[in-house]
Design a protein around this motif. Sequence first.
Motif, PDB file in Angstrom:
ATOM      1  N   GLY A   1       0.831  -1.211   0.000  1.00 50.98           N
ATOM      2  CA  GLY A   1       0.000   0.000   0.000  1.00 50.98           C
ATOM      3  C   GLY A   1       0.858   1.250   0.000  1.00 50.98           C
ATOM      4  N   PRO A   2       0.210   2.411   0.274  1.00 49.01           N
ATOM      5  CA  PRO A   2       0.955   3.673   0.205  1.00 49.01           C
ATOM      6  C   PRO A   2       2.179   3.643   1.123  1.00 49.01           C
ATOM      7  N   ASP A   3       3.258   4.180   0.626  1.00 52.00           N
ATOM      8  CA  ASP A   3       4.513   4.221   1.388  1.00 52.00           C
ATOM      9  C   ASP A   3       4.648   5.619   1.995  1.00 52.00           C
ATOM     10  N   ILE A   4       4.708   5.692   3.325  1.00 50.75           N
ATOM     11  CA  ILE A   4       4.683   7.017   3.961  1.00 50.75           C
ATOM     12  C   ILE A   4       6.069   7.505   4.366  1.00 50.75           C
ATOM     13  N   MET A   5       7.117   6.733   4.040  1.00 50.33           N
ATOM     14  CA  MET A   5       8.437   7.123   4.554  1.00 50.33           C
ATOM     15  C   MET A   5       8.838   8.525   4.104  1.00 50.33           C
ATOM     16  N   GLY A   6       8.508   8.837   2.850  1.00 47.34           N
ATOM     17  CA  GLY A   6       8.905  10.147   2.312  1.00 47.34           C
ATOM     18  C   GLY A   6       8.327  11.317   3.095  1.00 47.34           C
ATOM     19  N   LEU A   7       7.244  11.066   3.851  1.00 50.39           N
ATOM     20  CA  LEU A   7       6.638  12.162   4.615  1.00 50.39           C
ATOM     21  C   LEU A   7       7.588  12.714   5.678  1.00 50.39           C
ATOM     22  N   PHE A   8       8.558  11.904   6.084  1.00 52.66           N
ATOM     23  CA  PHE A   8       9.428  12.324   7.185  1.00 52.66           C
ATOM     24  C   PHE A   8      10.723  12.982   6.697  1.00 52.66           C
ATOM     25  N   VAL A   9      10.825  13.113   5.380  1.00 52.04           N
ATOM     26  CA  VAL A   9      12.033  13.695   4.794  1.00 52.04           C
ATOM     27  C   VAL A   9      11.729  15.136   4.388  1.00 52.04           C
ATOM     28  N   GLN A  10      12.587  16.056   4.723  1.00 54.88           N
ATOM     29  CA  GLN A  10      12.376  17.485   4.436  1.00 54.88           C
ATOM     30  C   GLN A  10      10.948  17.892   4.802  1.00 54.88           C
ATOM     31  N   SER A  11      10.590  17.690   6.053  1.00 61.23           N
ATOM     32  CA  SER A  11       9.225  18.034   6.478  1.00 61.23           C
ATOM     33  C   SER A  11       9.206  18.163   7.985  1.00 61.23           C
ATOM     34  N   GLY A  12       8.031  18.451   8.519  1.00 58.66           N
ATOM     35  CA  GLY A  12       7.883  18.476   9.970  1.00 58.66           C
ATOM     36  C   GLY A  12       6.844  17.461  10.390  1.00 58.66           C
ATOM     37  N   PHE A  13       6.785  16.324   9.709  1.00 60.44           N
ATOM     38  CA  PHE A  13       5.740  15.346  10.032  1.00 60.44           C
ATOM     39  C   PHE A  13       6.002  14.566  11.306  1.00 60.44           C
ATOM     40  N   GLY A  14       7.234  14.585  11.789  1.00 58.85           N
ATOM     41  CA  GLY A  14       7.498  13.850  13.017  1.00 58.85           C
ATOM     42  C   GLY A  14       8.929  14.070  13.466  1.00 58.85           C
ATOM     43  N   ILE A  15       9.202  13.619  14.697  1.00 62.24           N
ATOM     44  CA  ILE A  15      10.585  13.619  15.186  1.00 62.24           C
ATOM     45  C   ILE A  15      11.101  12.206  14.978  1.00 62.24           C
ATOM     46  N   VAL A  16      12.064  12.046  14.116  1.00 60.55           N
ATOM     47  CA  VAL A  16      12.555  10.708  13.787  1.00 60.55           C
ATOM     48  C   VAL A  16      13.468  10.221  14.914  1.00 60.55           C
ATOM     49  N   THR A  17      13.150   9.041  15.439  1.00 59.26           N
ATOM     50  CA  THR A  17      13.858   8.533  16.620  1.00 59.26           C
ATOM     51  C   THR A  17      14.780   7.361  16.290  1.00 59.26           C
ATOM     52  N   LYS A  18      14.543   6.716  15.146  1.00 60.94           N
ATOM     53  CA  LYS A  18      15.439   5.649  14.664  1.00 60.94           C
ATOM     54  C   LYS A  18      15.311   5.600  13.152  1.00 60.94           C
ATOM     55  N   ALA A  19      16.350   5.091  12.497  1.00 61.18           N
ATOM     56  CA  ALA A  19      16.250   4.894  11.046  1.00 61.18           C
ATOM     57  C   ALA A  19      17.050   3.665  10.659  1.00 61.18           C
TER      58      ALA A  19
END
Length: 471
Positions: free
Chosen positions: A189-207
């Motif tokens: 289904g839809p891939d949401i990973m790109g939402l967290f790149v160059q954005s303010g969609f979340g605070i990334v805690t692990k990658a």
Amino acid sequence: MSALREWVTLLGDRATDDTGPHTQNLTEFRAREIVAVLRPKSVSEIREIVAIAVKHRTPLYPISTGKNWGLGSRMPVQDGCAIVDLGQMNQILEINHELGYAVIEPGVTQRQLADALVDSPVMLNVTGSGEHTSVVGNALERGIGVLGQRVRELRGVEAVLANGELIRTGLWTFDVSTPQWHHYPEGSGPDIMGLFVQSGFGIVTKAVIGLHLRQPVQLALVRSSSDDLPQHIDEFRRLRQLQLLRDRIEISTNDDPRLAGFGSRAMDAWMTWLALFGDEPMVTLVKDQLSKSFSDITYYSPDDELPEPAQTRLRKLMGEPGDEYVHAMAGRAVDSGTDFALDDDPAATGFVCVLPAVPFTGQCVHDAISIVRKIDAKLGVQSILTFNSLGTTGLEGFFRVPLDRTDKSAIERTHKWAKQAQEQLAQGGFRPLRASIDNMYYDSGHLEMVLKLRQTIDPRGIIAPGRYLPN
Ligand SMILES: Cc1cc2nc3c(=O)[nH]c(=O)nc-3n(C[C@H](O)[C@H](O)[C@H](O)COP(=O)(O)OP(=O)(O)OC[C@H]3O[C@@H](n4cnc5c(N)ncnc54)[C@H](O)[C@@H]3O)c2cc1C
């Protein structure tokens, strides 16, 4: 209780309103008003930080190691934010040699991960920035390593959203009953990973960061006059499309400080470094082709005695990060691991930059150079120009002007240059692939839909307001 008091109760002396040092930046952008600096050590602390921020309507600006040099360093886009400095979350949680990935926290630096991979079959795609910069921060900013775009190596992110929810992307869900091998980042289904790149969609805690198999590498250097350059670019692209060349192809004007003292020959207005991967028979084949395509070409093998620019490039292509380019740019030896390295040293040369995405054709490169050179002439500056390959179709333009940080009129002039260059390049079709906090760029293409999503997830604009998305 104020937001700061609540954060101090939560974090103790890891929450402070001593924010002055965080406003220093080597680009001399206006100091933003920062209300607090918060240094969480765990995901649960981050969730509580976010809850307090929402309650008090105080926006947060997450940074990993905060060395976003040239684009704003540690500073948020807008006034009134608290910085969430994730530098203390610096664990390497897993390394998988077979499938080539590492699961890491945001504070993990290039040096840390490269050291953890020594003597292993895999290596990190390192950038030209300091060895103590963050792998995750760079990927989230769409940074570029010597083997290509870091964002293409992102196989998963874990992030805290503004509503406090903790999510993971793709197959990396909370379902721990199946092994999570990070072999297929998209999931179904839809891939949401790109939402967290160059954005303010979340605070990334692990990658999850993809790694590369180690293999032998040599270098070739092609020299071009300005007249030859467009034709040479088309040939580089053809060889890249044939997979005879791989990233990185690095094309620079010869006044690049990273080439200091190297090659003052009359025709060498441009120098292009090509990475030749593979064992000897493979490289011999590629060299045969290159020698047919270019008349002025020199080869460098790690077994030879090498000039400094070739040594540094080979080290980086072999996954070894370093501070060499930081020293070259600053005009002095600065350890990128020290607190506020570069930013707090007005004697170190600063720079402003613009980073357009340029189609990989000789004509487009010619047009982009013409736009910038006109602005240079009008403002009386000489910009240093580099193009780095991004796969087979695109180039990253890395255009910058060195800055004497003690000279107010130089600061004004170079800031003007960056604004005009970004605007006029975008008008010419060369939109920025990264933007600074002073010249933030809002793409109008699909903005409405992204803003609707943002409105659903973060209606109060708590996380990184203004970063690549207008409020
Ligand atoms: C000499 C020199 C050479 C350079 N060479 C390169 C190069 O080759 N390639 C390149 O890409 N850059 C290069 N840079 C620019 C820059 O230094 C690097 O991109 C650096 O990696 C960015 O800083 P950082 O890793 O500390 O990331 P940070 O500053 O921590 O992060 C960058 C941005 O990403 C966002 N962010 C960070 N962490 C998070 C998080 N956990 N959650 C949500 N958002 C987050 C924030 O908006 C932050 O401002 C160079 C700079 C210099 C001075």
